[in-house]
Design an enzyme around this catalytic site. Structure first.
Site, mmCIF file in Angstrom:
data_model
loop_
_atom_site.group_PDB
_atom_site.id
_atom_site.type_symbol
_atom_site.label_atom_id
_atom_site.label_comp_id
_atom_site.label_asym_id
_atom_site.label_seq_id
_atom_site.Cartn_x
_atom_site.Cartn_y
_atom_site.Cartn_z
ATOM 1 N N CYS A 108 57.012 3.572 -5.142
ATOM 2 C CA CYS A 108 56.329 4.793 -5.603
ATOM 3 C C CYS A 108 56.450 4.845 -7.123
ATOM 4 C CB CYS A 108 56.977 6.025 -4.963
ATOM 5 S SG CYS A 108 56.231 7.556 -5.531
ATOM 6 N N CYS A 131 49.359 9.554 -8.617
ATOM 7 C CA CYS A 131 49.944 8.369 -8.000
ATOM 8 C C CYS A 131 50.059 7.288 -9.082
ATOM 9 C CB CYS A 131 49.055 7.904 -6.852
ATOM 10 S SG CYS A 131 49.671 6.403 -6.085
HETATM 11 N N1 LIG Z 1 52.490 10.891 -2.161
HETATM 12 C C1 LIG Z 1 52.574 11.462 -3.459
HETATM 13 C C2 LIG Z 1 51.589 10.953 -4.450
HETATM 14 C C3 LIG Z 1 51.557 9.450 -4.513
HETATM 15 C C4 LIG Z 1 52.745 8.806 -5.239
HETATM 16 C C5 LIG Z 1 52.512 7.348 -5.427
HETATM 17 N N2 LIG Z 1 52.625 6.480 -4.353
HETATM 18 C C6 LIG Z 1 52.981 6.797 -6.738
HETATM 19 O O1 LIG Z 1 52.975 5.563 -6.890
HETATM 20 O O2 LIG Z 1 53.276 7.557 -7.648
HETATM 21 C C7 LIG Z 1 52.424 12.976 -3.392
HETATM 22 O O3 LIG Z 1 51.523 13.485 -2.697
HETATM 23 O O4 LIG Z 1 53.167 13.659 -4.092
#
Ligand SMILES: N[C@@H](CCC[C@H](N)C(=O)O)C(=O)O
Length: 257
Positions: A198, A74
């Protein structure tokens, strides 16, 4: 047992942070993680992050999605964890830490955190989308109607559809604003909804835009629902190296639950 927690957010991607240097948190309790992340019955967050001791580096990051399951990298969470480590006195203005995808360097100045991301040497280009892994898997596709588009419905359809199926992918919808600026909205796997930002997602978008000749720049501005991020990188043949995710990471509140 009472659990002390800290809440941080990075461009609206929000996280419950727990100082687990004493190994007191039950890491296999999926229901407890999901409860803490629940916006109605718990604290509310897109994910939960443990800060743990590391033998060699400044600390270790353990990341869970809001569904309670441990997941892949993340980017915004990593940036928030650097701010948390600074606020705890674990680091000063620089950090080296281990996450699930390997070792990361970072620096912090005020509330701006620069986080080094994975080198990326495989970008799969298809007719209507691009797929790449920036620590987490990301599907990237253009959507000109990005302001009104139903991100949750369409994101879920792609995330659960072939070729991703149950393992899934995060899904990013992109609109070009200028040659170095792109608007992005992301459906996140494990949250199973749109999040306001994200980090691994905007990193994927920046590299995908360069790899498909939508930009020639190597410092890209990404406008997300929760603010703005930047991604910089070097290109070496077809590989992306020295990739940095840059933006704010802020403390929100702390408490005990
Ligand atoms: N939900 C994603 C991982 C988290 C991504 C995140 N919010 C970021 O900022 O990169 C997954 O499970 O692939």
């Amino acid at each position: 047992m009472q659990q002390e927690f800290f809440k941080y957010q990075g461009t609206g991607n929000d996280f419950v942070m727990i100082d687990n240097r004493q190994q007191t948190f039950d890491k296999n309790n999926t229901k407890q993680v999901a409860f803490l992340c629940d916006r109605r019955f718990g604290i509310g967050a897109d994910g939960l992050i443990l800060l743990e001791n590391h033998n060699e580096y400044d600390f270790k990051m353990v990341y869970y999605n809001s569904d309670g399951n441990e997941s892949t990298m993340c980017g915004n969470g990593g940036r928030c964890l650097v701010a948390f480590a600074r606020d705890l006195g674990v680091i000063e203005d620089k950090a080296t830490f281990e996450a699930i995808d390997g070792m990361h360097h970072a620096s912090i100045e005020g509330d701006i955190v620069k986080l080094q991301m994975l080198d990326v040497d495989e970008i799969q280009k298809y007719e209507n989308h691009v797929f790449l892994d920036t620590g987490s898997p990301h599907h990237v596709q253009f959507e000109n109607d990005i302001e009104t588009f139903d991100i949750k419905t369409e994101g879920a359809r792609i995330r659960y559809g072939a070729p991703y199926n149950q393992a899934g992918s995060n899904v990013n919808f992109v609109k070009k604003i200028t040659n170095d600026t792109f608007a992005v909205r992301t459906y996140e796997r494990g949250v199973e909804d749109e999040t306001l930002s994200c980090g691994t997602g905007v990193t994927a978008v920046a590299l995908a835009m360069h790899a498909t000749n939508e930009t020639k720049d190597s410092l890209i501005n990404l406008k997300v629902q929760g603010g703005e991020l930047k991604v910089s990188f070097d290109v070496d043949n077809e590989a992306y190296k020295n990739v940095w995710l840059i933006g704010p990471a802020k403390f929100v509140f702390k408490g005990t639950v």
